[in-house]
Design an enzyme around this catalytic site. Structure first.
Site, PDB file in Angstrom:
ATOM      1  N   CYS A 125      -3.521  10.644   1.803  1.00  0.00           N
ATOM      2  CA  CYS A 125      -2.649   9.487   1.308  1.00  0.00           C
ATOM      3  C   CYS A 125      -1.316   9.931   0.900  1.00  0.00           C
ATOM      4  O   CYS A 125      -0.405   9.899   1.810  1.00  0.00           O
ATOM      5  CB  CYS A 125      -3.479   8.700   0.205  1.00  0.00           C
ATOM      6  SG  CYS A 125      -4.927   8.103   0.658  1.00  0.00           S
ATOM      7  N   LYS A 163       0.711  -1.089   0.077  1.00  0.00           N
ATOM      8  CA  LYS A 163      -0.108  -0.033   0.206  1.00  0.00           C
ATOM      9  C   LYS A 163       0.695   1.365   0.055  1.00  0.00           C
ATOM     10  O   LYS A 163       0.620   2.244  -0.674  1.00  0.00           O
ATOM     11  CB  LYS A 163      -0.983   0.001   1.316  1.00  0.00           C
ATOM     12  CG  LYS A 163      -1.592   1.283   1.464  1.00  0.00           C
ATOM     13  CD  LYS A 163      -2.599   1.594   0.265  1.00  0.00           C
ATOM     14  CE  LYS A 163      -3.365   2.754   0.626  1.00  0.00           C
ATOM     15  NZ  LYS A 163      -4.450   3.009  -0.415  1.00  0.00           N
TER      16      LYS A 163
END
Length: 446
Positions: free
Chosen positions: A285, A231
């Site tokens: 993010c 991720k």
């Protein structure tokens, strides 16, 4: 069936227990990523109880309403699932944990002002799960975390709170690979699902579960730490790539090159995937993930650090370009009024965390400009040091400069003739000549 972890029943019997609702699922966090995930779990398993600290969110869901805006298909799905008794919500974590055998955590993991990962919300959720954990339960972490978090933080915390030993319960990491405005599509199978277990049994159960949710594929990696890194690496790639594009864009004039055109043509070659330059990188993010990695290693990581510095510098660069464009027309920025178009970090996404508009406005204010701002999708803009205005207020717009930061589709209908001799910065290269009667500088173009 007591639970799927260490279950002795056949694979098909375990699968049937999951999809029939015999194995209840709790989902901690019902925000813009958590609620779509809970809905997809409920769609596949018919028995989900969501947990959130916000009573208004819980009450809305239990009425069959969707508190998440601009997420195609989610309104209808939540309404249908609640009506059918497949999805419900609560603020009482202990109630959800006592009932469920699979516990999914998808809560915010921000960074502090010192750029350190802040895992306090995750720790709180895991502690609550631990206090009701039962042998055979599986805990799945979906929120983004530094490598090693599942093994080094989640497992010990669950052991301490539950009194159980790891091996009586399982822990897996399954990274959320979802974008706002397409969450259901992504979760259901736009991309393969990645799963990694702290042990092999956790990975097996996680693979079984996500095969029922994701129609694409499930990629089982060697362990939870690898899954955590997957991720992060996805985000790091984008941050470094954008920094390259921004570095080139900053020097477009020196190079006498339209960098945007060169990038577009370079990307026609299948091994080149350059991203686009812009006024900055925002959201919860990409600007955070480098620190999740850099704070985990002892040595320096100059590439990641430099990419962050380049991307963080773009709001100041954009403000400087506005100053230059105004000076070229004989105006001083300290005597000017600048209109900023778009405050969210992405078009159509109601999210302002790390949005580049904020440091851009601060830079303009330091230069002495008066700053106005428009954002059609935000209800509250008080966190921005700008005067909120509407493009529908006056027949003409009395400003000296306009900066397109976030190109919401609502801005496509702007009548640029209502501006009088303004300098325009096209931060995203989306105006396509609509402001051609004014002085326009596009980031990355000459």
């Amino acid at each position: 069936m007591n639970g799927l972890y260490n279950a002795t029943e056949s694979h098909e019997d375990q699968r049937h227990a999951l999809v029939s609702g015999e194995i209840p699922v709790s989902v901690f966090g019902l925000g813009k990523m958590g609620l779509p995930l809970a809905a997809c779990y409920a769609e596949a398993t018919s028995n989900v109880i969501g947990v959130d600290v916000n009573p208004a969110v819980v009450e809305a869901i239990n009425r069959g309403e969707c508190p998440i805006e601009r997420e195609p298909g989610l309104d209808e799905l939540v309404s249908e699932l609640v009506m059918d008794g497949k999805l419900r919500a609560t603020t009482e974590a202990d109630t959800a944990v006592a009932e469920a055998r699979i516990h999914v955590v998808i809560v915010p993991t921000p960074i502090t002002e010192e750029k350190d990962p802040n895992l306090s919300i995750l720790e709180d959720a895991v502690s609550k799960i631990g206090r009701g954990l039962k042998p055979g339960d599986l805990v799945i972490i979906e929120c983004t975390v530094p490598p090693g978090t599942s093994k080094d933080l989640v497992v010990p915390l669950l052991e301490a709170e539950s009194g159980l030993e790891f091996g009586e319960f399982g822990v897996a990491f399954c990274p959320e690979r979802t974008s706002s405005s397409r969450a259901l599509e992504d979760i259901r199978g736009a991309y393969p699902k990645v799963v990694g277990g702290v042990d092999a049994e956790s990975a097996r159960v996680a693979e079984l579960i996500y095969h029922e949710i994701n129609s694409n594929d499930v990629l089982v990696v060697s362990d939870a730490t690898t899954a955590e890194a997957v991720k992060l690496f996805e985000g790091l790639y984008r941050d470094v790539n954008i920094a390259l594009a921004n570095e080139l864009a900053r020097h477009a004039d020196d190079l006498s090159v339209d960098v945007n055109e060169a990038i577009e043509v370079a990307n026609s070659q299948p091994f080149c995937h350059l991203h686009s330059p812009g006024p900055g990188v925002g959201g919860h993010c990409i600007p955070y993930y480098p620190y999740f990695v850099m704070r985990r290693v002892e040595g320096d990581m100059p590439l990641l650090r430099t990419a962050r510095e380049v991307n963080d510098s773009m709001p100041e660069f954009t403000a400087g370009k506005m100053r230059e464009e105004l000076e070229a027309t004989g105006k001083q920025i300290a005597d000017s009024t600048i209109l900023v178009l778009g405050l969210t970090y992405r078009p159509a996404i109601k999210e302002t965390r790390a949005a580049p508009a904020k440091p851009l406005i601060e830079s303009l204010r330091r230069m002495g400009a008066q700053v106005l701002a428009v954002d059609p999708i935000l209800d509250d803009t008080s966190e921005f040091d700008a005067v909120r205005v509407s493009l529908d207020d006056d027949e003409t717009y009395d400003v000296d400069g306009v900066i397109m930061v976030t190109p919401h589709e609502e801005f496509d209908d702007i009548d640029w003739s209502r501006f009088e001799n303004v300098a325009v910065i096209d931060g995203r290269g989306t105006l396509h000549g609509r402001a051609a009667d004014h002085r326009v500088y596009t980031i990355g173009s000459r």
